[in-house]
Design an enzyme around this catalytic site. Structure first.
Site, short mmCIF file in Angstrom:
data_model
loop_
_atom_site.label_atom_id
_atom_site.label_comp_id
_atom_site.label_asym_id
_atom_site.label_seq_id
_atom_site.Cartn_x
_atom_site.Cartn_y
_atom_site.Cartn_z
N ASP A 65 -1.79 4.75 -11.41
CA ASP A 65 -2.95 4.74 -10.54
C ASP A 65 -2.78 3.51 -9.68
O ASP A 65 -2.31 2.46 -10.15
CB ASP A 65 -4.27 4.71 -11.30
CG ASP A 65 -5.45 5.06 -10.38
OD1 ASP A 65 -5.26 5.80 -9.39
OD2 ASP A 65 -6.57 4.58 -10.64
N PHE A 147 2.40 7.13 4.69
CA PHE A 147 2.04 7.57 3.34
C PHE A 147 0.90 6.68 2.90
O PHE A 147 1.01 5.46 2.89
CB PHE A 147 3.25 7.45 2.40
CG PHE A 147 2.93 7.64 0.94
CD1 PHE A 147 2.16 8.71 0.51
CD2 PHE A 147 3.40 6.75 -0.01
CE1 PHE A 147 1.87 8.88 -0.83
CE2 PHE A 147 3.12 6.93 -1.35
CZ PHE A 147 2.35 7.99 -1.77
#
Length: 188
Positions: A65, A147
């Site tokens: 994460d 991205f």
């Protein structure tokens, strides 16, 4: 080993970073389980993903994460980085929202951290790698290799992550630093 993601950009990055291992994403592993990221830390979300995917696959899993933390905004968006505008928001929507929120700040007030926690879980052992990169929120979106927040995260040399080649980015990104930290701990 499974990397618990359906994000093809993350998977491509991770396959390069862990080229000594055979890494498969969830789709390649034929796992169609969506883990709800409802924890209040990057570590908590990564651990939850690793454990849930391990229970399905019964083989070692790496889960991550990561997110953007802006100190002047009390580390917002933090663990909500991907979801602060809702699940249907695009990267462009999120980047534009951050640029809008930051427009009144100048200089060091634009400091931001990319944080990544990687968790390896094999049913018994939990190993955590962490990477943090400090930079600034740029004043506009820049770069071709888009991205996530790469086009608005400016490094100390003045370039955004999106202005770096994949090879350059893989040497300095939070995910690469977390991967190096994880590999060192797994081998140590």
């Amino acid at each position: 080993m499974i990397f618990a993601t359906n994000n093809q950009n993350k998977l491509k990055e991770m396959k390069k970073l862990l080229s000594a291992f055979q890494i498969r994403g969830l789709k390649e592993s034929e796992i169609y389980h969506e883990v709800e990221e409802d924890q209040d830390t990057f570590y908590g979300n990564a651990l939850k993903k690793a454990k849930e995917i391990y229970e399905i696959a019964k083989e070692p899993v790496i889960a991550d994460d990561s997110g953007l933390c802006i100190p002047i905004l009390k580390d917002w968006p933090g663990v909500l980085t991907h979801r602060f505008l809702g699940e249907n928001a695009t990267e462009t929507d999120r980047n534009n929202a951050i640029l809008e929120k930051m427009k009144e700040y100048q200089g060091k007030d634009r400091t931001a951290n990319f944080v990544c926690n990687l968790v390896y879980y094999d049913g018994e052992k939990i190993v955590v790698g962490e990477g943090v990169v400090t930079g600034l929120i740029s004043y506009e979106r820049r770069g071709e290799n888009v991205f996530g927040f790469d086009e608005i995260f400016e490094l100390s040399d003045g370039r955004t992550f999106a202005e770096l080649s994949m090879e350059e980015k893989n040497k300095v990104s939070a995910r690469s630093l977390a991967t190096l930290d994880l590999k060192k701990k797994l081998n140590g």
